[in-house]
Design a protein around this motif. Structure first.
Motif: not given
Length: 246
Positions: A169-189
């Motif tokens: 997502a960070s790589l897509v943000a660098e290329v597209s200019g769209t900020p990446a989502p800040r929240v990363v949910l753990p798998q247990w949740l």
């Protein structure tokens, strides 16, 4: 090619019919008609991903146990059909790409939709996990090389770059200019929500991104998939993932 791709355990019967029985039919037809070479597209999922702290190469054990996701089992069993054909005299080569992304994704594919959603800022959050990503053009070049250079009865892993979902997502943000989502949910949740997402997609007639099998894939993606054999024998040279995303 990859036959029927599925991240739903409920589609086990269709995976068996298309991926395993379909491959058996292709092998029988090749033997009957004297086909000179079969290039079979398998998947990284045909191998067990564990242990994750050791490199994964072509010698890894197949994922044909009942504990593996249905898609993984089908790809491992399809390889068995190809190798049975090799034992009967078929000249066949097996390719095992990782997660394929890249241009000309017209439908788009499931991962194509994720990349477009990231570009549009349409994903509110990410899920923890990661996978190895390889460019479709490099996989296609390897297939053409395998037709000429691959050794009969051999497997070739086609890997590219391992990135976490957040890293992608960070790589897509660098290329597209769209900020990446800040929240990363753990798998247990997220895991308890997967059956509900699958149920809702069945009612709505849509293709879910969140399923129990997709979470397993992200949780068990091996970060050390080796492509040395494909590099040495097929001239495989995967490009940087950034150029793929661009």
């Amino acid at each position: 090619l990859a036959a029927y791709i599925s991240i739903r355990g409920s589609e086990r019967r269709r995976l068996e019919a298309v991926n395993v029985e379909g491959t058996r039919n292709v092998v029988h037809a090749c033997l009957a008609e004297g086909v000179l070479r079969l290039v079979h597209f398998s998947s990284i999922h045909a191998f067990r991903q564990f242990p994750l702290d050791r490199p994964l190469d072509e010698s890894r054990t197949p994922s044909d146990t009942d504990r593996a996701p249905a898609y993984d089992q089908s790809k491992a069993r399809a390889e068995r059909e190809v190798l049975a054909g090799v034992a009967r005299g078929l000249d066949a080569v097996i390719l095992n790409p990782t997660a394929v992304v890249g241009p000309y994704d017209f439908e788009p594919s499931r991962m194509g939709r994720v990349l477009l959603d990231l570009q549009r800022g349409a994903l509110p959050a990410l899920v923890a996990g990661g996978f190895d990503w390889v460019d479709a053009r490099d996989v296609a070049a390897a297939a053409l090389a395998a037709e000429r250079l691959g050794r009969r009865g051999e497997r070739y892993l086609l890997s590219g770059t391992y990135l976490s979902v957040a890293g992608l997502a960070s790589l897509v943000a660098e290329v597209s200019g769209t900020p990446a989502p800040r929240v990363v949910l753990p798998q247990w949740l997220v895991r308890p929500l997967a059956p509900l997402a699958e149920l809702w997609s069945g009612i709505a007639g849509s293709d879910p991104l969140l399923t129990r099998d997709s979470l397993v894939a992200l949780r068990t993606g091996n970060p050390m998939v080796r492509n040395d054999k494909a590099r040495a024998e097929l001239g495989f040279a995967p490009r940087p993932l950034r150029s793929t995303i661009e």
